[in-house]
Design a protein around this motif. Structure first.
Motif, mmCIF file in Angstrom:
data_model
loop_
_atom_site.group_PDB
_atom_site.id
_atom_site.type_symbol
_atom_site.label_atom_id
_atom_site.label_comp_id
_atom_site.label_asym_id
_atom_site.label_seq_id
_atom_site.Cartn_x
_atom_site.Cartn_y
_atom_site.Cartn_z
ATOM 1 N N SER A 197 0.679 -1.521 -0.140
ATOM 2 C CA SER A 197 -0.152 0.007 -0.165
ATOM 3 C C SER A 197 0.832 1.276 -0.168
ATOM 4 N N ALA A 198 0.330 2.239 -0.922
ATOM 5 C CA ALA A 198 1.231 3.396 -0.801
ATOM 6 C C ALA A 198 0.320 4.488 -1.086
ATOM 7 N N LYS A 199 0.679 5.738 -0.773
ATOM 8 C CA LYS A 199 -0.011 7.184 -1.066
ATOM 9 C C LYS A 199 0.178 7.566 -2.585
ATOM 10 N N LYS A 200 1.495 7.173 -3.104
ATOM 11 C CA LYS A 200 1.330 7.295 -4.574
ATOM 12 C C LYS A 200 1.987 6.349 -5.144
ATOM 13 N N LEU A 201 1.723 6.103 -6.575
ATOM 14 C CA LEU A 201 2.449 4.829 -7.341
ATOM 15 C C LEU A 201 2.933 5.406 -8.549
ATOM 16 N N LEU A 202 4.343 4.903 -8.789
ATOM 17 C CA LEU A 202 4.981 5.308 -9.970
ATOM 18 C C LEU A 202 5.055 3.979 -10.607
ATOM 19 N N LEU A 203 4.767 3.977 -11.894
ATOM 20 C CA LEU A 203 5.011 2.617 -12.928
ATOM 21 C C LEU A 203 6.339 3.122 -13.716
ATOM 22 N N ALA A 204 7.566 2.507 -13.418
ATOM 23 C CA ALA A 204 8.869 2.756 -14.356
ATOM 24 C C ALA A 204 8.832 1.728 -15.145
ATOM 25 N N ILE A 205 8.116 1.081 -15.914
ATOM 26 C CA ILE A 205 8.048 0.059 -16.548
ATOM 27 C C ILE A 205 7.969 0.507 -18.330
ATOM 28 N N PRO A 206 8.337 -0.315 -19.173
ATOM 29 C CA PRO A 206 7.992 0.212 -20.709
ATOM 30 C C PRO A 206 6.677 0.519 -20.725
ATOM 31 N N ALA A 207 6.192 1.379 -21.555
ATOM 32 C CA ALA A 207 4.880 1.579 -22.111
ATOM 33 C C ALA A 207 3.709 0.365 -22.194
ATOM 34 N N PRO A 208 4.263 -0.787 -23.233
ATOM 35 C CA PRO A 208 3.083 -1.963 -23.256
ATOM 36 C C PRO A 208 3.057 -2.411 -22.162
ATOM 37 N N GLN A 209 3.967 -2.789 -21.283
ATOM 38 C CA GLN A 209 3.810 -3.441 -20.042
ATOM 39 C C GLN A 209 2.965 -2.650 -19.021
ATOM 40 N N ALA A 210 3.164 -1.196 -19.054
ATOM 41 C CA ALA A 210 2.119 -0.182 -18.049
ATOM 42 C C ALA A 210 0.867 -0.627 -18.515
ATOM 43 N N ILE A 211 0.499 -0.447 -19.955
ATOM 44 C CA ILE A 211 -0.998 -0.777 -20.290
ATOM 45 C C ILE A 211 -1.423 -2.077 -19.852
ATOM 46 N N ASP A 212 -0.850 -3.204 -19.916
ATOM 47 C CA ASP A 212 -1.312 -4.291 -19.256
ATOM 48 C C ASP A 212 -1.799 -4.062 -17.914
ATOM 49 N N LEU A 213 -0.902 -3.620 -17.214
ATOM 50 C CA LEU A 213 -0.973 -3.396 -15.670
ATOM 51 C C LEU A 213 -2.391 -2.600 -15.228
ATOM 52 N N LEU A 214 -2.144 -1.345 -16.105
ATOM 53 C CA LEU A 214 -3.530 -0.374 -15.927
ATOM 54 C C LEU A 214 -4.812 -1.054 -16.403
ATOM 55 N N LYS A 215 -4.702 -2.098 -17.265
ATOM 56 C CA LYS A 215 -6.155 -2.740 -17.407
ATOM 57 C C LYS A 215 -6.573 -3.018 -16.216
ATOM 58 N N THR A 216 -6.054 -3.454 -15.064
ATOM 59 C CA THR A 216 -6.569 -3.948 -13.810
ATOM 60 C C THR A 216 -7.111 -2.729 -13.064
ATOM 61 N N TRP A 217 -6.765 -1.520 -13.476
ATOM 62 C CA TRP A 217 -7.492 -0.327 -12.875
ATOM 63 C C TRP A 217 -8.346 0.601 -13.783
ATOM 64 N N PRO A 218 -9.754 0.391 -13.679
ATOM 65 C CA PRO A 218 -10.550 0.861 -15.195
ATOM 66 C C PRO A 218 -10.397 2.520 -14.944
ATOM 67 N N ASP A 219 -9.952 3.266 -14.033
ATOM 68 C CA ASP A 219 -10.003 4.525 -13.811
ATOM 69 C C ASP A 219 -8.993 5.457 -14.795
ATOM 70 N N THR A 220 -7.929 4.481 -15.137
ATOM 71 C CA THR A 220 -6.994 5.320 -15.951
ATOM 72 C C THR A 220 -7.491 6.292 -17.056
ATOM 73 N N SER A 221 -6.930 7.427 -17.083
ATOM 74 C CA SER A 221 -7.509 8.501 -18.056
ATOM 75 C C SER A 221 -7.242 8.155 -19.379
ATOM 76 N N THR A 222 -8.384 8.150 -20.320
ATOM 77 C CA THR A 222 -8.240 7.695 -21.803
ATOM 78 C C THR A 222 -7.106 8.613 -22.543
ATOM 79 N N GLU A 223 -6.753 9.672 -22.353
ATOM 80 C CA GLU A 223 -5.839 10.275 -22.796
ATOM 81 C C GLU A 223 -4.523 9.766 -22.602
ATOM 82 N N VAL A 224 -4.208 9.523 -21.274
ATOM 83 C CA VAL A 224 -2.605 8.822 -21.203
ATOM 84 C C VAL A 224 -2.733 7.603 -21.794
ATOM 85 N N LEU A 225 -3.741 6.519 -21.713
ATOM 86 C CA LEU A 225 -3.837 5.271 -22.222
ATOM 87 C C LEU A 225 -3.542 5.787 -23.896
#
Ligand SMILES: Cc1cc2nc3c(=O)[nH]c(=O)nc-3n(C[C@H](O)[C@H](O)[C@H](O)COP(=O)(O)OP(=O)(O)OC[C@H]3O[C@@H](n4cnc5c(N)ncnc54)[C@H](O)[C@@H]3O)c2cc1C
Length: 313
Positions: free
Chosen positions: A130-158
């Motif tokens: 658990s953390a107050k803030k989260l940083l994904l320091a991974i290649p963009a395609p791998q970040a997309i896979d992970l962000l699929k598990t969090w539905p509130d990602t901004s569409t602009e960022v996706l």
């Protein structure tokens, strides 16, 4: 609870973690590999080693130059070719040096994200951080896979993440019986369909007993061969090309041959933004934000650390 959880212990994640920790924040890194450094990678071989990802560091800006000077003073890096630096211990020594004193969870792949009043990151072993803030320091395609598990990602960022593509690379690592000295340390290969770069890895070592070389494929060759079931013939093709372009026939006759596939080797076009913010205290960084080299990842990690430090929860 942590102030910041960072997924990915490559140079970008380590740089951000180092900077935030130095500012007094509680930080932990989550890394799927057993080691750290990401594409800063060293393969241990019988009696020797070879860097099969990043071959050398070549500073352009003063900030990265200063970091390299500190690493030289600490005995981690040495000058290699003109204005390039390498480590006689293997380039992961640089990552380990940056990671000193940081909290690391290695061998833990982040597989799910959730956010309520804070971030929660679940790994494949069931660890929950658990953390107050989260940083994904991974290649963009791998970040997309992970962000699929969090539905509130901004569409602009996706959309921005989806615009980032990477070229693959296949690397052959080979050791040889002792040979006459080779008149180069690193050899860029121009106009070969298979090979783009050869490094005499043993030239980075203090007293090497035998030659160790690394061969990097072109992106086109890697795309053709990436899914091969048996990589040995693929590696032998790279050695055969090397023997031909260098006129050193012994290069196709190694005592040991290992092959590594890099699915996300080099971003094809950077976003030209130092980092991304994807929503409530969620940030992304990596080489793909600013370039395709270690220095770009370092700059991205530094920039996102400043942004995280200045944001209120
Ligand atoms: C073959 C090759 C040769 C190169 N040569 C050079 C060179 O000579 N000089 C140079 O400057 N650059 C070189 N580069 C480029 C350089 O490696 C990169 O630009 C830089 O290392 C990128 O760092 P990063 O931190 O952005 O990403 P990475 O190094 O890719 O770090 C990302 C980390 O995140 C981890 N990760 C991913 N997903 C998860 C997850 N779900 N959970 C937990 N952890 C996860 C990965 O395991 C990795 O450790 C080379 C790259 C390759 C592939």
């Amino acid at each position: 609870m942590l102030d910041v959880a960072i997924v990915g212990a490559g140079i970008a994640g380590l740089t951000a973690a180092r900077s935030l920790t130095d500012q007094g924040q509680q930080v932990a890194l989550i890394e799927k590999s057993r080691g750290l450094g990401g594409r800063l990678a060293t393969r241990r071989l019988p009696g020797t080693h070879a860097d099969h990802g990043v071959c050398y560091l070549k500073p352009k800006g003063k900030v990265f130059q200063r970091l390299i000077e500190e690493a030289i003073a600490a005995g981690v890096l040495i000058p290699w070719q003109p204005n390039t630096y390498a480590s006689p211990l293997g380039i992961t020594a640089f990552a380990k040096w940056l990671a000193q004193g940081l909290t690391l969870h290695t061998g833990e792949r982040a597989i799910a994200l959730s956010h309520n009043t804070h971030w929660s990151i679940t790994t494949d072993s069931g660890l929950e951080i658990s953390a107050k803030k989260l940083l994904l320091a991974i290649p963009a395609p791998q970040a997309i896979d992970l962000l699929k598990t969090w539905p509130d990602t901004s569409t602009e960022v996706l959309t921005q993440l989806q615009s980032v593509t990477f070229n693959p690379c296949i690397t052959a690592i080979a050791t040889y019986a002792p040979q006459d000295p080779i008149p180069w340390q690193g050899l860029p290969i121009i106009n070969d369909p298979n090979l783009t770069w050869i490094a005499l890895e043993s030239s980075k070592q203090i007293s090497p007993s035998h030659p160790v070389l690394v061969f990097h494929s072109t992106a086109a060759f890697a795309k053709q061969q990436f899914e091969a079931d048996d990589l040995t013939p693929v590696g032998q093709m790279l050695l055969a090309s090397a023997a031909q372009v260098t006129n050193l026939p012994w290069l196709s006759d190694p005592t040991l041959l290992q092959i590594h596939r890099w699915r996300y080797a080099f971003p094809t076009a950077p976003l030209n933004t130092p980092y991304l913010q994807a929503g409530s205290n969620l940030y992304l960084c990596g080489d793909w934000c600013l370039g395709d080299r270690v220095e770009a990842a370092h700059r991205s990690g530094l920039a996102v650390a400043v942004a995280i430090d200045q944001s209120s929860v």
